[in-house]
Design a protein around this motif. Structure first.
Motif, short mmCIF file in Angstrom:
data_model
loop_
_atom_site.label_atom_id
_atom_site.label_comp_id
_atom_site.label_asym_id
_atom_site.label_seq_id
_atom_site.Cartn_x
_atom_site.Cartn_y
_atom_site.Cartn_z
N THR A 105 0.86 -1.38 -0.03
CA THR A 105 0.14 0.07 -0.14
C THR A 105 0.73 1.02 0.02
N ALA A 106 0.29 2.37 -0.42
CA ALA A 106 1.12 3.58 -0.46
C ALA A 106 1.34 4.00 0.94
N ASP A 107 0.42 3.76 1.96
CA ASP A 107 0.56 4.24 3.39
C ASP A 107 2.20 3.48 3.96
N ALA A 112 4.29 1.98 1.97
CA ALA A 112 5.40 2.43 1.34
C ALA A 112 6.14 3.79 1.82
N TYR A 113 5.13 4.60 2.20
CA TYR A 113 5.41 6.07 2.40
C TYR A 113 6.30 5.80 3.89
N ARG A 114 5.52 5.16 4.68
CA ARG A 114 6.24 5.21 6.23
C ARG A 114 7.70 4.34 6.08
N LEU A 115 7.74 3.41 5.28
CA LEU A 115 8.95 2.65 5.40
C LEU A 115 9.89 3.72 4.63
N ALA A 116 9.63 4.64 3.56
CA ALA A 116 10.54 5.31 2.92
C ALA A 116 11.16 6.43 3.87
N CYS A 117 10.05 6.99 4.66
CA CYS A 117 10.26 8.01 5.64
C CYS A 117 11.18 7.55 6.81
N GLU A 118 11.10 6.25 6.92
CA GLU A 118 12.03 5.62 7.95
C GLU A 118 13.63 5.23 7.61
N GLN A 135 3.79 8.21 -7.24
CA GLN A 135 2.81 9.52 -7.44
C GLN A 135 1.95 9.56 -6.15
N ALA A 136 1.60 8.39 -5.53
CA ALA A 136 0.70 8.25 -4.26
C ALA A 136 1.72 8.88 -3.11
N MET A 137 2.87 8.41 -2.95
CA MET A 137 3.98 8.80 -2.10
C MET A 137 4.09 10.10 -2.12
N THR A 138 4.13 10.61 -3.40
CA THR A 138 4.47 12.14 -3.36
C THR A 138 3.36 13.04 -3.06
N ARG A 139 2.14 12.40 -3.22
CA ARG A 139 0.99 13.22 -2.66
C ARG A 139 1.17 13.40 -1.26
N ARG A 140 1.54 12.07 -0.44
CA ARG A 140 1.55 12.22 0.88
C ARG A 140 2.56 12.98 1.49
N LEU A 141 3.72 13.11 0.43
CA LEU A 141 4.58 14.13 1.28
C LEU A 141 4.48 15.57 0.95
N GLU A 142 3.57 15.72 0.06
CA GLU A 142 3.04 17.17 -0.41
C GLU A 142 2.07 17.66 0.88
N ARG A 143 1.50 16.79 1.55
CA ARG A 143 0.37 17.00 2.55
C ARG A 143 0.86 17.71 3.57
N LYS A 144 2.33 17.58 3.91
CA LYS A 144 3.15 18.16 5.11
C LYS A 144 3.24 19.59 4.85
N PRO A 145 2.56 20.39 5.86
CA PRO A 145 2.70 21.84 5.59
C PRO A 145 4.17 22.45 5.50
N PRO A 146 4.45 23.35 4.72
CA PRO A 146 5.61 24.03 4.79
C PRO A 146 6.09 24.66 5.98
N LYS A 147 7.23 24.77 6.55
CA LYS A 147 7.77 25.72 7.59
C LYS A 147 7.60 27.09 7.17
#
Length: 384
Positions: free
Chosen positions: A50-52, A54-60, A78-90
Motif C-alpha cells: 500500500t502507499a501508506d 511504502a511511504y512509512r518505510l521510505a520515511c524511516e 505518485q501516491a507517495m509524492t501526494r503524501r509528502l506534499e500534504r506536510k505543511p511547509p515551515k
C-alpha cells in the motif's frame, strides 16, 4: 529485514546493494547519478504494497525493491509524492531562511521518493510486467551495458527517460531559429533570457571569442550565428564536451567553434570572453546541481580573477549573472562589485532582462518574492 550495502571495497569497483530473498541475500550493482549511497535497509515490495506502508518505510529510511507491475510502481510513487506534499511547509522568517528551508525540503523529498527501487538486467532491460524499453536512455546516462545487473531508484530512472526525450526532441532556441539537444547531466537551456542577452548585445569584435563553461554549446552557437569567425568553447565535464560538439556539428558550426577541455580559460587572449556561471553561491547536493550552485563562488571568482590576463587590449568580458542570489541574501551587489574591482576590471556597461519562466509569476512558489524581483544582467567588463 535489515540488510547491508557495500559501497566501495574489493572485489567490486562500484557500490553494491543487498536485499533478502527466500534462498538468501542477493546483491547487485547500485546506480545513482546523484551520488546517493545505497540504502542500508531493503525490503521487497509488489502490487500488494500500500502507499501508506511504502511511504512509512521510505520515511524511516527503508528502501523498497519493486517486484510487481512497473506501471503500478509509477502510481505508487505518485501516491507517495501526494503524501509528502500534504506536510505543511515551515514558515520562513527571511528570504535566506526560505531558501534554506526550500533546499532542505527538496533534499528530504529526494531522499524519501528515492527509496522506491527498480531492478535492471545487465542489458538495461527492466524485468517487470509492462515495463518500458529504457535501454537507450540508460546507455546515454550510464554508458554501454557492462554485464552487471543493477538497481536504481524509480525516480532517477524516470529522470533518465525524461532526459532521453529532451535529447531527442531538443529545446527550441528562438535566437538560433534551431533546437539545442541537451545530453543527460548537462544543464538544459530552458531559460532563454541569458541567451537573448548574448544575442542582442553589440559585439566588440567578430574575430575571436571564448565561451567559458559552454555546457550544451548554445552560447557558442549564438556567437557563431552572429558572425564571430572563431569561437573557443571550454568545459571540464566530459558530458558537456560531447554534448557541445554534437550540437555544434548538427547546427553546422563545428568548423568555426573549437570545443576544448579546460577548467575555465583556454590558453591565449581574445577580444570577447563570455561566461554564464552558476547563479547561486551554495554547495551543490549532486553532480547535476553544479550548473545551478557555485560553491563559494568558485567559477564566478575564477572567471573574474583570470579575465584581465586573457583579454586583448580593449576587449570585453561578458559576465551573464542573475541577481536572484542578491534577493535571497546569498550575495550582495557590493560583494559582486568589489570582486570586479579586486580583479582589476571596470564595468563598461550592462544589459538587463526580466525573467519569463512560470515560477516568476507563481505566488505559491516558496521563493516567489525573490523570483518576482529577479533581473538577469550581462555585465560588460574591461581590464583596468
Amino acid at each position: 529485514m535489515t540488510t547491508t550495502a557495500d559501497s566501495s571495497s574489493a572485489p567490486h569497483a562500484f557500490a553494491t546493494i543487498t536485499w533478502p530473498e527466500a534462498d538468501g541475500p542477493q546483491s547487485a550493482r547500485w546506480r545513482s547519478e546523484a551520488g546517493v549511497p545505497p540504502p542500508k535497509r531493503v525490503v521487497l515490495a509488489d502490487d500488494r504494497t500500500t502507499a501508506d506502508a511504502a511511504y512509512r518505510l521510505a520515511c524511516e529510511g527503508t528502501a523498497l525493491l519493486w517486484r510487481g507491475d512497473f506501471q503500478n510502481a509509477r502510481q505508487l510513487l505518485q501516491a507517495m509524492t501526494r503524501r509528502l506534499e500534504r506536510k505543511p511547509p515551515k514558515r520562513a522568517s527571511s528570504p535566506l531562511d526560505a531558501f534554506n528551508l526550500h533546499r532542505q525540503a527538496q533534499s528530504q523529498r529526494a531522499r524519501t521518493l528515492g527509496m522506491l527501487l527498480i531492478p535492471l538486467d545487465a542489458d538495461y532491460t527492466i524485468p517487470l510486467r509492462r515495463a518500458p524499453n529504457v535501454q537507450d536512455a540508460c546507455t546515454e546516462a550510464y554508458g554501454a551495458p557492462g554485464g552487471d545487473a543493477s538497481v536504481v531508484s524509480l525516480r532517477e530512472l524516470l529522470g533518465l527517460i525524461g532526459a532521453h526525450e529532451w535529447r531527442k526532441k531538443g529545446v527550441e532556441i528562438p535566437a538560433l531559429g534551431e533546437r539545442i539537444h541537451p545530453h543527460y547531466g548537462v544543464f538544459s537551456p530552458v531559460r532563454g533570457e541569458y541567451i537573448d542577452l548574448v544575442a542582442r548585445t553589440p559585439l566588440p569584435s567578430l574575430e575571436l571569442a571564448f565561451d567559458i563553461g559552454t555546457g550544451t554549446g548554445v552560447l557558442s552557437a549564438v556567437l557563431a550565428k552572429r558572425g564571430v569567425s572563431k569561437v573557443v568553447a571550454t568545459d571540464q565535464d566530459a558530458r558537456a564536451l560531447a554534448c557541445a560538439r554534437e550540437n555544434l556539428e548538427r547546427l553546422g558550426y563545428a568548423s568555426r567553434v573549437e570545443v576544448v577541455e579546460a577548467d575555465l580559460f583556454a590558453p591565449g587572449r581574445a577580444p570577447l570572453i563570455v561566461c554564464n556561471p552558476p547563479w547561486l553561491p551554495a554547495r551543490p547536493a549532486s553532480p547535476i546541481e553544479h550548473a545551478i550552485y557555485d560553491h563559494e563562488s568558485r567559477m564566478l571568482l575564477g572567471f573574474l580573477n583570470g579575465l584581465a590576463e586573457h583579454l586583448e587590449p580593449n576587449g570585453e568580458g561578458w559576465l551573464i549573472l542573475s541577481d536572484f542570489a542578491e534577493h535571497l541574501g546569498l550575495r550582495t551587489r557590493d560583494d559582486l562589485l568589489s570582486a570586479i574591482d579586486r580583479a582589476k576590471l571596470v564595468v563598461a556597461g550592462r544589459e538587463d532582462i526580466r525573467p519569463r519562466h512560470p515560477k516568476a509569476t507563481d505566488p505559491s512558489d516558496p521563493l516567489h518574492a525573490a523570483r518576482a524581483a529577479e533581473v538577469t544582467s550581462l555585465w560588460r567588463l574591461k581590464a583596468r
